[in-house]
Design an enzyme around this catalytic site. Structure first.
Site, short mmCIF file in Angstrom:
data_model
loop_
_atom_site.label_atom_id
_atom_site.label_comp_id
_atom_site.label_asym_id
_atom_site.label_seq_id
_atom_site.Cartn_x
_atom_site.Cartn_y
_atom_site.Cartn_z
N TRP A 106 7.27 -2.47 0.87
CA TRP A 106 5.82 -2.63 0.95
C TRP A 106 5.43 -3.81 1.81
O TRP A 106 4.42 -3.77 2.51
CB TRP A 106 5.23 -2.72 -0.46
CG TRP A 106 5.51 -1.48 -1.23
CD1 TRP A 106 6.35 -1.33 -2.29
CD2 TRP A 106 5.00 -0.16 -0.96
NE1 TRP A 106 6.39 -0.02 -2.70
CE2 TRP A 106 5.57 0.72 -1.90
CE3 TRP A 106 4.11 0.35 -0.01
CZ2 TRP A 106 5.28 2.09 -1.92
CZ3 TRP A 106 3.84 1.71 -0.02
CH2 TRP A 106 4.42 2.57 -0.96
N ASP A 176 -0.13 -9.31 -2.27
CA ASP A 176 -0.21 -7.95 -2.78
C ASP A 176 0.45 -7.98 -4.16
O ASP A 176 1.66 -8.11 -4.28
CB ASP A 176 0.52 -7.00 -1.84
CG ASP A 176 0.62 -5.58 -2.37
OD1 ASP A 176 0.11 -5.31 -3.48
OD2 ASP A 176 1.24 -4.73 -1.69
N LYS A 200 -0.59 0.69 -11.73
CA LYS A 200 0.61 0.19 -12.41
C LYS A 200 0.22 -0.47 -13.74
O LYS A 200 0.68 -0.07 -14.79
CB LYS A 200 1.34 -0.84 -11.55
CG LYS A 200 1.45 -0.51 -10.07
CD LYS A 200 2.49 0.53 -9.78
CE LYS A 200 2.71 0.63 -8.27
NZ LYS A 200 3.73 1.61 -7.90
#
Length: 365
Positions: A106, A176, A200
């Site tokens: 990511w 992030d 999440k």
């Protein structure tokens, strides 16, 4: 007599488990929200009833993190993937560069997107070590005058997590936190911006939370499309266009649940307990199970491990599925196994997985 609700041992990496009480509350209010005769999904986003939902969610997130009142909280769409572009579009000015710490897939995607829009550099990377660890502070090479330094706080695919965030001086820190937001205490004041997809730890998919410091916001350029400007969303309280109202409602319920659990500190203690159960099974297996991440970089959210052969892994995953465990396959890019123990995954599920791992080793070791 209360009907027993069947719940799988849900270790999906995302969208992931939601608290049962939150789902039941949403079920109870689904058809008629607060006597309106409408579902939350049917309310106008301009109505007082919905705006109360919206503003309560913002207030709860601020309360849980104890963040300064001046920080702005936004509810956007497009996931973290859109933020990969929005951050450089707004804050990477011509003539500046931004640093990215490479700790997994990511962070690679965030770097690649920013590289299309301006000058970026890698402040550190552990890619040559298969992303088995988080870089030490001494490894970071932050260029003076950088527009910002970007980190990915938790790496779902490789199972690593920052335990402490770097000191960046005058360089704004952007994170992030999609896969570990709300999982442990964080000093929000260290960050110029935090962003996170909700799916999440915060709620269902469809909404992205952005936390931004006002002085950082003042640096943003206005020479980008309107919908991609943070200041527009701040000015309109994330109501410039129709927001993902039901996802925000669910996010608010999850935040209320987190508060009832005792807040982030209590949740962090339980996350330590949950991850410890599974890591202990790995560490005490004599090599039957082998964790991917180095011990001082281990994630509490995503526990990644391999078995001694791919054949044995296939057997493990097949038997685990038959035993009611869901989502234990490793990411398709790396294989192996992964247990994602996000906030809403109960301790009992992790205990059950630990017991299954011990029994599988006994039968196949």
């Amino acid at each position: 007599m209360t009907k027993q609700v069947y719940r799988a041992y849900n270790f999906n990496a995302g969208p992931s488990a939601l608290p049962l009480s939150v789902l039941q509350k949403a079920q109870e209010e689904l058809v008629d929200f607060k006597g309106s005769g409408m579902s939350v999904m049917e309310l106008s986003h301009r109505s007082a009833l919905y705006e109360d939902v919206h503003n309560q969610a913002i207030a709860l997130l601020k309360e849980l993190y104890g963040m300064p009142e001046e920080y702005e909280v936004l509810f956007l769409q497009g996931g973290a993937s859109l933020q990969f572009a929005m951050v450089p579009l707004n804050f990477l000015a011509e003539g500046q560069s931004a640093g990215y710490v490479m700790t997994g897939s990511w962070s690679e995607k965030a770097y690649e997107e920013a590289n299309k829009l301006g000058q970026v550099y890698q402040a550190a990377s552990t890619k040559e070590e298969s992303y088995r660890r988080i870089p030490a502070p001494s490894e970071l090479q932050i260029q003076p005058g950088s527009a910002y330094l970007h980190v990915t706080s938790n790496n779902t695919i490789f199972g690593t997590q920052w335990s402490d965030f770097p000191e960046t001086g005058d360089v704004p820190l952007v994170a992030d936190m999609s896969s570990d937001i709300l999982s442990k205490p964080v000093d929000v004041k260290k960050f110029a911006m935090i962003y996170a997809g909700a799916q999440k730890n915060l709620g269902p998919s469809g909404v992205t939370v952005v936390i931004v410091r006002p002085d950082f916001l003042e640096r943003a350029t206005q020479n980008v499309p309107t919908m991609l400007r943070y200041d527009i969303h701040v000015k309109n309280n994330s109501l410039y266009n129709t927001p993902p109202t039901f996802s925000i409602y669910m996010l608010g319920l999850v935040l209320q649940w987190a508060k009832e659990q005792g807040g982030i500190t209590a949740i962090a203690r339980r996350n330590q307990e949950k991850a410890g159960l599974i890591y202990d099974a790995i560490d005490q297996s004599g090599g039957f199970y082998k964790g991917h991440a180095e011990k001082d970089s281990r994630s509490l959210m995503n526990i990644t491990f391999r078995l001694q052969s791919e054949e044995l892994e296939k057997k493990f995953l097949a038997e685990a599925k038959s035993a009611g465990f869901v989502g234990l396959n490793g990411h398709r890019s790396v294989g192996g196994c992964r247990a994602s123990a996000y906030n809403a995954v109960p301790v009992e599920a992790c205990q059950a997985l630990r017991d299954f791992m011990l029994e599988f080793q006994k039968n196949n070791g």
